[in-house]
Design a protein around this motif. Structure first.
Motif, PDB file in Angstrom:
ATOM      1  N   LYS A   1       0.843  -1.192   0.000  1.00 16.71           N
ATOM      2  CA  LYS A   1       0.000   0.000   0.000  1.00 16.71           C
ATOM      3  C   LYS A   1       0.878   1.241   0.000  1.00 16.71           C
ATOM      4  N   GLY A   2       0.405   2.295  -0.678  1.00 13.85           N
ATOM      5  CA  GLY A   2       1.134   3.550  -0.729  1.00 13.85           C
ATOM      6  C   GLY A   2       0.474   4.621   0.124  1.00 13.85           C
ATOM      7  N   PHE A   3       1.291   5.528   0.661  1.00 13.94           N
ATOM      8  CA  PHE A   3       0.793   6.618   1.498  1.00 13.94           C
ATOM      9  C   PHE A   3       1.622   7.870   1.238  1.00 13.94           C
ATOM     10  N   ILE A   4       0.981   9.023   1.375  1.00  8.94           N
ATOM     11  CA  ILE A   4       1.693  10.294   1.389  1.00  8.94           C
ATOM     12  C   ILE A   4       1.342  10.975   2.704  1.00  8.94           C
ATOM     13  N   THR A   5       2.353  11.522   3.362  1.00 13.04           N
ATOM     14  CA  THR A   5       2.175  12.094   4.692  1.00 13.04           C
ATOM     15  C   THR A   5       2.864  13.445   4.765  1.00 13.04           C
ATOM     16  N   ILE A   6       2.191  14.394   5.387  1.00 10.70           N
ATOM     17  CA  ILE A   6       2.770  15.710   5.668  1.00 10.70           C
ATOM     18  C   ILE A   6       2.809  15.857   7.180  1.00 10.70           C
ATOM     19  N   LYS A   7       3.991  16.223   7.694  1.00  8.05           N
ATOM     20  CA  LYS A   7       4.145  16.443   9.134  1.00  8.05           C
ATOM     21  C   LYS A   7       4.694  17.841   9.368  1.00  8.05           C
ATOM     22  N   GLY A   8       4.184  18.468  10.423  1.00  9.24           N
ATOM     23  CA  GLY A   8       4.672  19.787  10.815  1.00  9.24           C
ATOM     24  C   GLY A   8       5.800  19.675  11.819  1.00  9.24           C
ATOM     25  N   LYS A   9       6.284  20.810  12.252  1.00 10.35           N
ATOM     26  CA  LYS A   9       7.356  20.862  13.237  1.00 10.35           C
ATOM     27  C   LYS A   9       6.826  20.419  14.600  1.00 10.35           C
ATOM     28  N   GLY A  10       7.637  19.698  15.350  1.00 11.32           N
ATOM     29  CA  GLY A  10       7.255  19.262  16.685  1.00 11.32           C
ATOM     30  C   GLY A  10       7.230  20.409  17.670  1.00 11.32           C
ATOM     31  N   ASP A  11       6.471  20.214  18.756  1.00  9.33           N
ATOM     32  CA  ASP A  11       6.438  21.225  19.811  1.00  9.33           C
ATOM     33  C   ASP A  11       7.729  21.150  20.632  1.00  9.33           C
ATOM     34  N   SER A  12       7.817  21.963  21.693  1.00  3.76           N
ATOM     35  CA  SER A  12       9.049  22.036  22.486  1.00  3.76           C
ATOM     36  C   SER A  12       9.387  20.719  23.178  1.00  3.76           C
ATOM     37  N   THR A  13       8.395  19.863  23.420  1.00  3.27           N
ATOM     38  CA  THR A  13       8.673  18.571  24.070  1.00  3.27           C
ATOM     39  C   THR A  13       9.093  17.516  23.060  1.00  3.27           C
ATOM     40  N   GLY A  14       8.875  17.780  21.778  1.00  2.00           N
ATOM     41  CA  GLY A  14       9.211  16.812  20.743  1.00  2.00           C
ATOM     42  C   GLY A  14       8.177  15.716  20.577  1.00  2.00           C
ATOM     43  N   THR A  15       7.096  15.763  21.370  1.00  5.21           N
ATOM     44  CA  THR A  15       6.110  14.676  21.338  1.00  5.21           C
ATOM     45  C   THR A  15       4.919  14.957  20.433  1.00  5.21           C
ATOM     46  N   THR A  16       4.620  16.226  20.155  1.00 11.39           N
ATOM     47  CA  THR A  16       3.379  16.574  19.472  1.00 11.39           C
ATOM     48  C   THR A  16       3.654  17.383  18.214  1.00 11.39           C
ATOM     49  N   ARG A  17       2.986  16.985  17.125  1.00 11.20           N
ATOM     50  CA  ARG A  17       3.071  17.752  15.891  1.00 11.20           C
ATOM     51  C   ARG A  17       1.903  17.406  14.984  1.00 11.20           C
ATOM     52  N   PHE A  18       1.662  18.302  14.024  1.00 11.84           N
ATOM     53  CA  PHE A  18       0.615  18.097  13.036  1.00 11.84           C
ATOM     54  C   PHE A  18       1.019  16.947  12.130  1.00 11.84           C
ATOM     55  N   GLU A  19       0.040  16.083  11.788  1.00  6.52           N
ATOM     56  CA  GLU A  19       0.280  15.011  10.829  1.00  6.52           C
ATOM     57  C   GLU A  19      -0.968  14.793   9.993  1.00  6.52           C
ATOM     58  N   TRP A  20      -0.784  14.738   8.674  1.00  2.42           N
ATOM     59  CA  TRP A  20      -1.861  14.434   7.730  1.00  2.42           C
ATOM     60  C   TRP A  20      -1.356  13.328   6.830  1.00  2.42           C
ATOM     61  N   GLU A  21      -2.179  12.269   6.680  1.00  2.00           N
ATOM     62  CA  GLU A  21      -1.775  11.140   5.852  1.00  2.00           C
ATOM     63  C   GLU A  21      -2.933  10.692   4.983  1.00  2.00           C
ATOM     64  N   LYS A  22      -2.604  10.286   3.746  1.00  2.00           N
ATOM     65  CA  LYS A  22      -3.619   9.810   2.826  1.00  2.00           C
ATOM     66  C   LYS A  22      -3.058   8.608   2.076  1.00  2.00           C
ATOM     67  N   GLU A  23      -3.905   7.568   1.927  1.00  2.82           N
ATOM     68  CA  GLU A  23      -3.499   6.412   1.141  1.00  2.82           C
ATOM     69  C   GLU A  23      -3.549   6.782  -0.336  1.00  2.82           C
ATOM     70  N   ILE A  24      -2.515   6.357  -1.074  1.00  6.76           N
ATOM     71  CA  ILE A  24      -2.459   6.569  -2.516  1.00  6.76           C
ATOM     72  C   ILE A  24      -2.201   5.215  -3.176  1.00  6.76           C
ATOM     73  N   GLY A  25      -2.369   5.145  -4.468  1.00  7.25           N
ATOM     74  CA  GLY A  25      -2.139   3.907  -5.196  1.00  7.25           C
ATOM     75  C   GLY A  25      -0.684   3.467  -5.114  1.00  7.25           C
ATOM     76  N   ILE A  26      -0.454   2.180  -5.138  1.00  9.99           N
ATOM     77  CA  ILE A  26       0.895   1.636  -5.022  1.00  9.99           C
ATOM     78  C   ILE A  26       1.779   2.099  -6.185  1.00  9.99           C
ATOM     79  N   GLU A  27       1.240   2.165  -7.391  1.00  8.06           N
ATOM     80  CA  GLU A  27       2.042   2.619  -8.529  1.00  8.06           C
ATOM     81  C   GLU A  27       2.402   4.097  -8.392  1.00  8.06           C
ATOM     82  N   GLU A  28       1.463   4.899  -7.875  1.00  6.94           N
ATOM     83  CA  GLU A  28       1.762   6.313  -7.615  1.00  6.94           C
ATOM     84  C   GLU A  28       2.881   6.427  -6.589  1.00  6.94           C
ATOM     85  N   ALA A  29       2.798   5.638  -5.524  1.00  9.32           N
ATOM     86  CA  ALA A  29       3.817   5.669  -4.473  1.00  9.32           C
ATOM     87  C   ALA A  29       5.183   5.282  -5.033  1.00  9.32           C
ATOM     88  N   ARG A  30       5.228   4.235  -5.842  1.00  8.57           N
ATOM     89  CA  ARG A  30       6.509   3.811  -6.447  1.00  8.57           C
ATOM     90  C   ARG A  30       7.085   4.917  -7.331  1.00  8.57           C
TER      91      ARG A  30
END
Length: 155
Positions: A46-75
């Motif tokens: 399975k293919g995925f594209i993910t966007i992540k933002g900068k972590g907070d001061s603790t390093g534990t929390t950040r924005f994350e967006w992920e979407k499944e994409i076609g395997i050929e697109e991912a390759r």
């Protein structure tokens, strides 16, 4: 869309006996800037594209967006990625109300084994397995985007 995650090294490979699933993962970065990363991942077939933002001061929390994409697109997108594609096997280990994801890295990051746990809040209590080692949540060297540029074997 907030991700709250803590990272740890492991003290042994005992987690493998506790794993309920193993996934082969190949991932690359279209953008590895610390303020925002854009990742392409192939997990098993399975293919995925993910966007992540900068972590907070603790390093534990950040924005994350992920979407499944076609395997050929991912390759195809993996071919456009910055140099330093990550290759690893992820083991899923249930522990209490959580699931640890333990990554055994291959290629230029061979020898690195890292466990991650996603939490509901940064101060959430969780059961720590006996193979869990030093916490490295705030150490940027253990971010996959960093490992793609400065592999573990070169430290």
């Amino acid at each position: 869309m907030q991700e709250i995650e803590r990272k740890f090294l492991t003290t042994s490979t005992a987690f493998i006996q506790e794993a309920t699933q193993a996934q082969k993962i190949v991932q690359g970065y279209l953008n590895s800037h610390p303020e925002r990363t854009v990742r392409v991942r192939i997990k098993n077939e399975k293919g995925f594209i993910t966007i992540k933002g900068k972590g907070d001061s603790t390093g534990t929390t950040r924005f994350e967006w992920e979407k499944e994409i076609g395997i050929e697109e991912a390759r195809a997108l993996i071919q456009l990625c910055e140099s330093g594609v990550i290759d690893k096997t992820r083991y899923l280990i249930p522990k209490g109300n959580h699931v640890f994801e333990v990554d055994v890295f291959e290629g230029e990051n061979r020898g690195l084994i890292m466990a991650e746990i996603e939490l509901s809040s940064s101060n959430e209590i969780f059961e720590k397995p006996n193979w869990l080692g030093e916490e490295v949540t705030t150490d940027e060297r253990y971010y996959n985007a960093y490992l793609s540029k400065k592999p573990f074997t070169t430290w």
